[in-house]
Design an enzyme around this catalytic site. Structure first.
Site, PDB file in Angstrom:
ATOM      1  N   GLU A 158       4.318  39.451  -7.519  1.00  0.00           N
ATOM      2  CA  GLU A 158       2.941  39.770  -8.332  1.00  0.00           C
ATOM      3  C   GLU A 158       2.782  40.826  -8.475  1.00  0.00           C
ATOM      4  OE1 GLU A 158      -0.775  38.030  -6.529  1.00  0.00           O
ATOM      5  OE2 GLU A 158       0.862  36.531  -6.005  1.00  0.00           O
ATOM      6  N   ARG A 186       0.629  -1.441  -0.391  1.00  0.00           N
ATOM      7  CA  ARG A 186      -0.215  -0.185   0.003  1.00  0.00           C
ATOM      8  C   ARG A 186       1.261   1.216  -0.077  1.00  0.00           C
ATOM      9  NH1 ARG A 186      -3.079   1.721  -2.833  1.00  0.00           N
ATOM     10  NH2 ARG A 186      -4.329  -0.227  -2.844  1.00  0.00           N
ATOM     11  N   LYS A 205       4.583  38.682  -3.421  1.00  0.00           N
ATOM     12  CA  LYS A 205       3.824  38.585  -3.192  1.00  0.00           C
ATOM     13  C   LYS A 205       2.082  39.652  -3.372  1.00  0.00           C
ATOM     14  CE  LYS A 205       1.327  34.367  -4.163  1.00  0.00           C
ATOM     15  NZ  LYS A 205       1.455  33.815  -5.333  1.00  0.00           N
ATOM     16  N   LYS A 208       2.498  24.486  -3.445  1.00  0.00           N
ATOM     17  CA  LYS A 208       1.362  24.168  -2.972  1.00  0.00           C
ATOM     18  C   LYS A 208       1.628  22.690  -3.031  1.00  0.00           C
ATOM     19  CE  LYS A 208      -1.673  27.953  -4.775  1.00  0.00           C
ATOM     20  NZ  LYS A 208      -2.587  28.491  -5.640  1.00  0.00           N
ATOM     21  N   ASP A 268      -0.741  38.408 -12.668  1.00  0.00           N
ATOM     22  CA  ASP A 268      -1.830  36.866 -11.485  1.00  0.00           C
ATOM     23  C   ASP A 268      -2.975  37.245 -12.529  1.00  0.00           C
ATOM     24  OD1 ASP A 268      -2.465  35.409 -10.091  1.00  0.00           O
ATOM     25  OD2 ASP A 268      -3.175  37.451  -8.442  1.00  0.00           O
TER      26      ASP A 268
END
Length: 295
Positions: free
Chosen positions: A212, A115, A182, A150, A233
């Site tokens: 960004e 597994r 950002k 992410k 963005d």
């Protein structure tokens, strides 16, 4: 100043699995989680300690493979005598029912490690498959399809490797290997230029800066402040094309935000250098893989 940033070719032919030291503990934790405090109750009750078995790892659906070497370690940690032979390299495209590897040795080790081996192999192959779809649909470099931060905690090195196996490339690996200003950084600094100036004073002249931006006005401000790369963005296609024209010879361009297989070709056609896609590592479906033992 033109950007010195570049993206290295990541064709599967040059693919290198991250050092085992980086990810072996992830496999160990997976096995320990599965074994708990009592071990494999089912296998230990049914299978004699000296029983051996032989089987295959197979892909139940077509896709792009990544993580074969990682799956091998799941069995090896349970019994170093298990023989594991890969049938093809990571990065290979496979049809449904293709054999990915053969395994032979302690039947208990094969069943107990199954597994964890399949979870990792399926997860990484799913990322590679999704990346390959985007790369093929975009039409080839430029632009490069790149992943983001992410990622699943503890799996970043392997998930980013899977993106490379699918023909994509990697964005920064962490907060410490690149500067990316950002929108929230800009908000707290009071503007794009002020944010860039603060970074320059902090990191020194050898570190390049990406920022960004949400619109062309912010982009002009970033370029005037000397940003080497800009993350465009959630811009509409017309704005992306205009941004590419503004940045030509001045900064690397990265498109980001809501990019899917059905839209990636149009985004690529704007001329951006990079297309970053977060869902490759946080939402790509696992490839269906299985282990079949010989009777």
């Amino acid at each position: 100043m033109a950007s010195r940033l570049s993206v290295r070719s990541t064709e599967p032919a040059g693919l290198v699995l991250p050092p085992r030291l980086v990810w072996e503990e992830t496999v160990r934790r997976g096995l320990a989680e599965d074994l708990g405090q009592a071990g494999d109750l089912t296998t230990d009750a049914i299978v004699p300690p000296n029983a051996t078995a032989r089987g295959r790892l197979i892909a139940r659906q077509a896709g792009c493979v990544a993580g074969i070497g990682v799956a091998a370690v799941a069995f090896e940690l349970l019994d170093p005598a298990v023989r594991f032979e890969a049938a093809l390299p990571d990065g290979a495209r496979v049809r449904a029912d293709a054999t990915l590897a053969t395994v032979e040795g302690s039947a208990r080790a094969l069943l107990t490690g199954e597994r964890v081996a399949l979870n990792l192999l399926g997860r990484l192959s799913g990322i590679a498959t999704a990346t390959r779809l985007l790369v093929d649909t975009a039409g080839g470099p430029p632009p490069w399809i790149v992943c983001t931060r992410k990622t699943t905690p503890g799996l970043r090195a392997l998930e980013k490797y899977a993106v490379r196996a699918g023909g994509g490339a990697n964005h920064r690996f962490g907060l410490d290997d690149a500067v990316l200003i950002k929108d929230n950084h800009v908000a707290l600094a009071g503007g794009v230029r002020e944010a860039i100036d603060r970074v320059r004073r902090h990191v020194g002249h050898l570190v390049e800066v990406e920022v960004e931006v949400d619109d062309l006005d912010q982009l002009r401000e970033a370029l005037a402040a000397g940003a080497e790369a800009v993350l465009l963005d959630n811009m509409e296609l017309a704005a992306l094309r205009a941004a590419v024209d503004l940045c030509r010879g001045r900064a690397l361009t990265e498109a980001s935000g809501g990019i899917r297989p059905e839209t990636v070709a149009a985004v690529a056609a704007t001329g951006v250098d990079l297309i970053s896609v977060g869902w490759l590592t946080h939402s790509a479906p696992a490839l269906d893989v299985a282990m079949e033992l010989d009777r």
